[in-house]
Write a protein that holds these residues in place. Structure first.
Motif, PDB file in Angstrom:
ATOM      1  N   SER A  22     -15.276 -73.154 -19.794  1.00 36.20           N
ATOM      2  CA  SER A  22     -16.324 -74.176 -19.697  1.00 36.20           C
ATOM      3  C   SER A  22     -16.318 -74.862 -18.339  1.00 36.20           C
ATOM      4  O   SER A  22     -17.379 -75.114 -17.752  1.00 36.20           O
ATOM      5  CB  SER A  22     -16.144 -75.222 -20.799  1.00 36.20           C
ATOM      6  N   LEU A  60     -32.609 -71.107 -23.639  1.00 42.66           N
ATOM      7  CA  LEU A  60     -32.701 -72.170 -24.631  1.00 42.66           C
ATOM      8  C   LEU A  60     -33.474 -71.710 -25.864  1.00 42.66           C
ATOM      9  O   LEU A  60     -33.212 -72.146 -26.979  1.00 42.66           O
ATOM     10  CB  LEU A  60     -33.427 -73.361 -23.988  1.00 42.66           C
ATOM     11  N   GLY A  67     -25.782 -72.821 -20.712  1.00 40.88           N
ATOM     12  CA  GLY A  67     -25.807 -74.246 -20.390  1.00 40.88           C
ATOM     13  C   GLY A  67     -26.765 -74.579 -19.261  1.00 40.88           C
ATOM     14  O   GLY A  67     -27.165 -75.736 -19.092  1.00 40.88           O
ATOM     15  N   LEU A  73     -29.980 -76.732 -19.730  1.00 37.33           N
ATOM     16  CA  LEU A  73     -29.678 -78.129 -20.040  1.00 37.33           C
ATOM     17  C   LEU A  73     -29.316 -78.897 -18.772  1.00 37.33           C
ATOM     18  O   LEU A  73     -29.743 -80.026 -18.558  1.00 37.33           O
ATOM     19  CB  LEU A  73     -28.519 -78.211 -21.048  1.00 37.33           C
ATOM     20  N   LYS A 108     -22.173 -77.474 -24.011  1.00 39.84           N
ATOM     21  CA  LYS A 108     -22.814 -76.232 -24.442  1.00 39.84           C
ATOM     22  C   LYS A 108     -21.841 -75.062 -24.270  1.00 39.84           C
ATOM     23  O   LYS A 108     -21.709 -74.200 -25.142  1.00 39.84           O
ATOM     24  CB  LYS A 108     -24.084 -76.004 -23.613  1.00 39.84           C
ATOM     25  N   GLU A 151     -20.474 -72.593 -27.076  1.00 38.40           N
ATOM     26  CA  GLU A 151     -21.189 -71.321 -27.026  1.00 38.40           C
ATOM     27  C   GLU A 151     -20.459 -70.243 -27.831  1.00 38.40           C
ATOM     28  O   GLU A 151     -19.255 -70.017 -27.686  1.00 38.40           O
ATOM     29  CB  GLU A 151     -21.354 -70.894 -25.554  1.00 38.40           C
TER      30      GLU A 151
END
Lengths: 232, 365
Positions: free
Chosen positions: A20, A57, A105, A108, A161, A165
């Motif tokens: 991440s 998305l 991500g 976003l 996110k 995920e």
């Protein structure tokens, strides 16, 4: 064993954090650039770019994962090229998980940063221009400091996110303990075996702590920046 | 450095057609709100590209629609003081000033920075953030920031419009000081819709109406020209004269010496011997064929009638030659007829001392 966590669980947490953080930090410059283009420039194909950015998305994550596998797999167009020239393999590696997390991500992050850029009065950039700052300097010295709260918000969203995920990740890099088994994959794996609920539950708690922590930290930082701008 | 503007732009329901030159000193762009003044200065700064025309500064072409030249704002080295200040909110005052110095092609020497900071009274504000400054303080910082970028030309777009009377009065002396400052010696384009401001500051005047330049010339000349009365507004019209402070009397009146006589006015703060500008509204002047007696008016100036211009309404504007200067008077057309006023007549102009408010007398010329 601390707090009753096993090595596999710690490995899943460590991997999730690594994936991440790398995904967020690596995609951040691109996200800022794309957000700036969408907020400040007018050109043909702008709506196409916007649609492309937002695609992950609205697509089912599994579809995104499969498309990643087709493109970045060892026999994929880009994947094969990367392996031959740079020796980089993404499929079924943690780097692939990071790529999947970054792509999921990305919309976003772009969205939050774009909103922040749009909130900065372009007249301030004009003022910087009349003082002799070129476009890049205007952005770096005026816009960027003012959108720090938006960048933090976008980064937290992207990071959260990435932490959560699952669909694209498991499709692209599978669920290999210690290699590609992130927290959600581990939770999923524990739920598949009898008696795994306790372990799964512990990981759920862990996810909650990490997500909450990220939100709180970003909130504090954003407030500090806002206070600085307000001048008190 | 001389600026030459000749631009045209069509907005559909509104067109800009601006052609004027601006030399050393303050050139005021005057016009009511919405007449395209800001668009013109934005074009000079490079923030707006008109459809046609050419803008040059000295020998350098900044913009030429035909040749496709449009120099980016940061390459023009033209300072801009915006109506809304536009200080960078994340930087304190010192950092805002440093921002300008950082990009200046000629870095300001420390003593130069100190001089500007002192001239604008910014010393006590340096650690403050823009959000904590008053409107007047913000504009002073904005002015200092523009000056520190070492501009070849300074644009000021209604820098006082957002301020109330006292705050305006607080800034105007700084602007006068800047205009008369022989070290900085920067040409200024000053946009305003307030006649009192341009009366105090302008050396050259460019009058704009509906996007068009309708009159351009020496400020003292335009202010005393009867033909310019409708452009400036009948209530605002009035000559601007140069005078020297020769006496401060004990009763609070000061004696100002003009080329054609003395004027007694109240509340002059300028020291003895200083040159000042004085604005006398056209509607504050009374004309008399002979020397009147038994009046309270202290100022009775012998004058010669210059031009007489009948207005569209019941009024008439008359320019009066007094020494080397010209006064402007507004009387009724009926008075012109009944007194049989003619160009070249020797008459007397009466100016009530208290009709000249403090804000209409200013230091420097």
């Amino acid at each position: 064993m601390i707090l009753g966590f096993g090595a596999a669980e710690w490995a899943a947490l460590a991997l999730s954090l690594k994936v991440s953080i790398v995904a967020t930090l690596a995609s951040l410059p691109l996200a800022i650039w794309v957000a700036w283009i969408l907020a400040r420039r007018d050109f043909r194909g702008k709506s196409m770019l916007s649609a492309a950015v937002h695609l992950p998305l609205v697509l089912p994550p599994v579809v995104t994962g499969y498309l990643l596998l087709l493109t970045f797999g060892r026999r994929g167009m880009v994947g094969g090229f990367l392996e031959e020239t740079l020796g980089i393999v993404l499929a079924f590696r943690w780097t692939g998980a990071a790529l999947a997390a970054a792509i999921m991500g990305f919309p976003l992050m772009v969205r939050a940063i774009r909103l922040a850029i749009e909130a900065v009065d372009p007249k301030l950039e004009d003022a910087a221009g009349t003082l002799g700052a070129n476009r890049f300097a205007q952005f770096r010295l005026v816009t960027l400091p003012l959108i720090v709260p938006g960048i933090l918000a976008g980064s937290v969203l992207g990071f959260a996110k990435a932490m959560g995920e699952f669909g694209a990740t498991i499709t692209f890099v599978a669920n290999i303990p210690g290699q590609t088994q992130t927290l959600p994959s581990a939770i999923y794996a524990f739920l598949q075996v009898p008696g795994g609920e306790t372990a799964a539950f512990r990981l759920v708690g862990l996810s909650l702590v990490v997500a909450l922590g990220a939100v709180i930290i970003s909130e504090i930082l954003a407030r500090r920046v806002a206070r600085k701008i307000a001048g008190s | 450095m001389s600026l030459s503007v000749n631009i045209t732009h069509n907005f559909g329901d509104f067109a800009i057609e601006a052609k004027f030159d601006a030399g050393i000193g303050v050139t005021a762009l005057f016009g009511r709100s919405g007449t395209g003044k800001t668009t013109i200065v934005n074009a000079i700064a490079g923030l707006f590209a008109p459809e046609y025309g050419r803008i040059s500064l000295g020998d350098e072409v900044l913009f030429d629609a035909q040749k496709g030249i449009n120099l980016a704002p940061h390459k023009r080295r033209i300072g801009y003081v915006f109506q809304d200040g536009r200080l960078f909110p994340h930087l304190d005052v010192a950092q805002n000033l440093a921002f300008a110095a950082r990009f200046a092609t000629i870095k300001p020497a420390p003593q130069e920075t100190t001089r500007i900071v002192d001239m604008l009274g910014l010393g006590t504000l340096l650690t403050r953030r823009p959000a904590t400054l008053s409107g007047g303080e913000k504009q002073r910082v904005a002015l200092g920031r523009a000056l520190l970028s070492h501009p070849r030309l300074l644009l000021m777009d209604e820098p006082l419009a957002a301020l109330d009377g006292p705050r305006k009065e607080e800034i105007l002396p700084y602007l006068e000081r800047l205009r008369d400052d022989n070290t900085t010696h920067v040409s200024i384009i000053y946009v305003s819709h307030a006649v009192d401001e341009i009366a105090r500051l302008a050396d050259q005047l460019v009058l704009i109406q509906n996007g068009r330049v309708v009159r351009a010339g020496d400020a003292f000349e335009v202010f005393s020209d009867p033909a310019a009365v409708p452009l400036l507004g009948v209530r605002e019209a009035g000559a601007v004269m140069r005078a020297k402070v020769v006496k401060h009397a004990e009763d609070g009146l000061s004696r100002l010496r003009m080329s054609g006589g003395d004027l007694l006015v109240p509340g002059v703060t300028a020291p003895l011997g200083q040159e000042v500008r004085i604005r006398i509204l056209a509607q504050d002047i009374i004309l008399s064929l002979g020397v009147p007696s038994g009046l309270s008016t202290r100022n009775i100036l012998p004058v010669v009638i210059g031009d007489i211009r009948m207005g569209d309404g019941p009024g008439a504007a008359i320019s009066l030659i007094v020494g080397q200067d010209r006064l402007l008077a507004r009387v009724t057309a009926r008075a012109v007829a009944e007194m049989d006023l003619k160009t070249g007549m020797n008459i007397y102009a009466l100016v009530k001392a208290t009709a000249v408010p403090r804000g209409n007398i200013s230091g420097g010329t």
